[in-house]
Design an enzyme around this catalytic site. Structure first.
Site, short mmCIF file in Angstrom:
data_model
loop_
_atom_site.label_atom_id
_atom_site.label_comp_id
_atom_site.label_asym_id
_atom_site.label_seq_id
_atom_site.Cartn_x
_atom_site.Cartn_y
_atom_site.Cartn_z
N CYS A 2 70.15 4.38 -4.93
CA CYS A 2 69.69 5.24 -6.00
C CYS A 2 70.65 5.11 -7.15
O CYS A 2 71.57 4.32 -7.11
CB CYS A 2 69.72 6.68 -5.51
SG CYS A 2 71.41 7.19 -5.30
N ASN A 100 74.33 8.07 -2.88
CA ASN A 100 73.63 6.79 -2.82
C ASN A 100 74.02 6.12 -1.51
O ASN A 100 75.20 5.89 -1.29
CB ASN A 100 74.04 5.94 -4.03
CG ASN A 100 73.58 4.48 -3.93
OD1 ASN A 100 74.17 3.62 -4.56
ND2 ASN A 100 72.56 4.21 -3.17
N HIS A 507 47.29 -25.52 10.32
CA HIS A 507 47.68 -25.10 11.67
C HIS A 507 47.49 -23.60 11.86
O HIS A 507 48.24 -22.96 12.58
CB HIS A 507 49.13 -25.50 11.96
CG HIS A 507 49.32 -26.99 11.95
ND1 HIS A 507 48.92 -27.79 12.98
CD2 HIS A 507 49.80 -27.81 11.00
CE1 HIS A 507 49.17 -29.06 12.68
NE2 HIS A 507 49.70 -29.09 11.48
N LYS A 606 65.78 -2.04 -7.57
CA LYS A 606 66.41 -3.24 -8.08
C LYS A 606 67.57 -3.71 -7.21
O LYS A 606 67.71 -4.88 -6.90
CB LYS A 606 66.91 -2.97 -9.50
CG LYS A 606 67.54 -4.17 -10.18
CD LYS A 606 66.49 -5.19 -10.54
CE LYS A 606 67.09 -6.45 -11.10
NZ LYS A 606 66.09 -7.53 -11.03
#
Ligand code: GLU
Length: 611
Positions: A2, A100, A507, A606
């Site tokens: 975060c 975080n 395949h 990100k």
């Protein structure tokens, strides 16, 4: 994974926190919140959803105060909800925490605290931190000491911002495994998960190291190790600009970053392969003949897009240098007891330099005595700091969650590293290097050429916007480009797509092909083109639409594919960086047609700082 921010100073904290969170929303965006100290009490606002929801809430219920912490969340423990949003507070609102990362032993601590009579309201792992600090504070320890004691109990990865009702001038930051920078201002100090959040206020930052705790007041920053010993840290002066992180008129950061690629690839190449120099400049990277002679095993380890860039490196090192290279996604590598010793070179690739699995792979390798070379974008990031050698790709801040320019710069880095190794061990002569170098210099211009023709991908995205199944196929390096192309489409257009080695399709997966399927064939490696053409025929015969990416002059392919995107001619080994650009543009325009949130795709973040 975060974004966290914190402020202590003389100005009003809420607007500074919002501004910082705005720059960090790429890190997580399922909820947002802040806690602000008004001089007497801590007041908190938090809500599920985007930062804009928090801003609305703040307009309705303004907060005042010069000390505060803020958060944008990417949920790991407990669904995104108002209650699970951060900050989390102790019961009587003495301690407020933003976090975080993940606390691995939170259940154990939760049970222990529950027995002592503490009550929990959220499902998060984070909430126990506030209660744990509070429990020590209630025993009579100072705020600072309570934090030290609580942190010594926490296992897992975390960056924390913490404030206390009884300390209206103190902000405490803790870092273990998740990124955190401390900003040094004039009469005010800051913390943030990433530098862009600070740049409107200061360019002077400290990077906290593992297990460090910073105690900030308006006029002072003290950094301690986990044993409470003061630590002396040099200040880092940020030289790049906030404008580099703005959209500059593009509809999305992703499109802007796609268009930055000629410049970035040019800079990456010119810095390492100077025009008037003889060879390759790797700064302080110690990877000469002597070091290479001491290496008998190379791994390339990374996650997501960086992994696909790493695969190009593996292919090139094997093909050109004739050294076997094992590639592995970091989340697998770290748990498979890899064969590592002091004759191993581990190449890790990460845009953010904070990718949790890649960082752990690096640490495992280092513990076994292996050498680690990191190909990283974010300067000063954990991976950059812990690696033996760093190859910075110099792509500047990448804001769009789906990586584009970092991938191209990583691939350029792989070209350069391959040439460096090949020259060092005598697998590439001076003349051969000269030829590659000359061709390398043409690559940025060729990327530019492809970008100027982006109306082609736009038209094709319009034509194929109804498809719901896409296969990306290719052989050799083209297969590696297919993998990144397919990932891009998944990430931003939410379309089911798969990358398959072109010869492998028959395949099994060919059973899925029908008239609603689009096959994107990367057919740039010319020695394999006849084979890929046959594979295109196979899927066409089963009703699929086929779109091909080929080098100019390959008119044959136009006879079999429904559409062909031509890229300028180049050496096969250098073609991936060009062949990938149409894939980026196609994914972008597909996503635009489908109306997805291109810069912040659902469920993603990100910088993946959880494993
Ligand atoms: N583990 C925490 C949570 O789920 C923090 C996640 C994050 O880093 O955003 O709330």
């Amino acid at each position: 994974m975060c974004g966290i921010v914190g402020y202590v100073g003389k100005n009003q904290a809420p607007s500074i926190l919002i501004d910082g969170l705005n720059k960090l929303e790429y890190r997580g965006y399922d909820s947002a919140g802040m806690a602000v100290h008004d001089g007497k009490n801590i007041n908190m606002l938090k809500t599920k959803g985007r930062l804009s929801n928090l801003i609305k809430l703040l307009i309705e219920h303004p907060l005042k105060g010069t000390l505060g912490i803020g958060h944008t969340r990417w949920a790991t423990h407990g669904a995104p909800s108002d209650i699970n949003s951060h900050p989390h507070m102790s019961e009587d609102h003495v301690i407020a925490v933003v976090h975080n990362g993940i606390i691995e032993n939170y259940m154990e601590i939760k049970e222990e605290l529950a027995e002592k009579g503490f009550h929990f309201v959220s499902e998060t792992d984070t909430e126990i931190i506030a209660h744990l600090i509070d429990s020590y504070y209630k025993e009579g320890l100072s705020f600072e000491k309570s934090v030290f004691k609580a942190v010594s109990r926490l296992e897992g990865a975390y960056a924390l911002g913490i404030i206390c009702r009884d300390c209206p001038d103190t902000l405490i930051a803790v870092r273990k495994g998740s990124p955190l920078v401390v900003g040094n201002g004039n009469g005010e100090n800051f913390i943030a998960s990433d530098i862009p959040a600070l740049l409107n206020y200061t360019r002077e930052v400290y990077f906290l190291e593992e297990d460090e705790i910073a105690v900030l007041t308006p006029d002072d920053i003290k950094i301690y190790d986990k044993n409470e010993n003061p630590v002396k840290r040099d200040i880092y002066h940020v030289t790049w600009d906030i404008e580099a992180a703005e959209k500059s008129g593009y509809a999305h950061f992703m499109l802007k970053e796609i268009h930055e690629q000629p410049k970035i690839v040019r800079e990456t190449i010119l810095k390492r392969v100077p025009e008037n120099g003889e060879g390759i400049v790797l700064d302080n990277i110690k990877l000469g003949k002597e070091e290479l002679d001491n290496i008998d095993r190379i791994y390339v380890v990374a996650c997501g897009t960086a992994y696909y860039a790493g695969l190009i490196g593996k292919h090139l090192i094997e093909k050109v240098c004739r050294i076997p290279v094992v590639s592995e996604v970091a989340s697998e590598f770290r748990y498979k007891d890899p064969i590592l010793d002091d004759r191993t070179l581990l190449i890790v690739v990460s845009q953010s330099g904070e990718t949790a699995d890649t960082l752990e792979a690096l640490r495992i390798a280092k513990r076994s005595g292996a050498r680690v070379l990191a190909v990283v974008n974010a300067v000063g990031s954990s991976i950059a700091r812990e690696a033996d050698d760093v190859f910075y790709i110099l792509a500047g801040p990448e804001i769009a969650v789906a990586s584009t320019k970092a991938y191209s710069a990583q691939v350029a880095a792989m070209y350069i590293l391959t040439c460096h190794i090949a020259v060092a061990i005598g697998k590439m002569s001076k003349d051969e290097f000269k030829a590659v170098k000359e061709e390398l210099y043409t690559i940025p211009g060729k990327i530019e050429y492809i970008l100027q023709k982006e109306s082609v991908e736009k038209r094709l995205a319009e034509k194929y916007k109804g498809v719901r199944n896409v296969f990306y196929i290719g052989r050799g390096l083209d297969y590696l480009v297919s993998q990144e192309g397919s990932l891009k489409l998944k990430e931003i257009a939410y379309l089911h797509s798969e990358a398959y080695a072109a010869g492998e399709l028959k395949h099994g997966p060919i059973a899925m092909i029908d008239e609603n399927t689009l096959v994107v064939a990367i057919a740039v490696q010319e020695e394999l083109i006849e084979k890929t053409i046959s594979n295109i025929k196979e899927v066409k015969a089963r009703g699929a639409k086929a779109m091909a990416i080929a080098m100019k002059g390959n008119t044959k392919i136009a006879d079999v594919a429904d559409d062909v995107i031509y890229i300028p001619r180049t050496m096969g080994l250098l073609a991936p960086v060009l062949a990938n650009i149409p894939n980026q543009l196609f994914a972008y325009y597909m996503a635009l047609n489908l109306g997805t949130d291109i810069d912040k795709p659902r469920n993603l973040a990100k910088s993946v700082t959880v494993e």
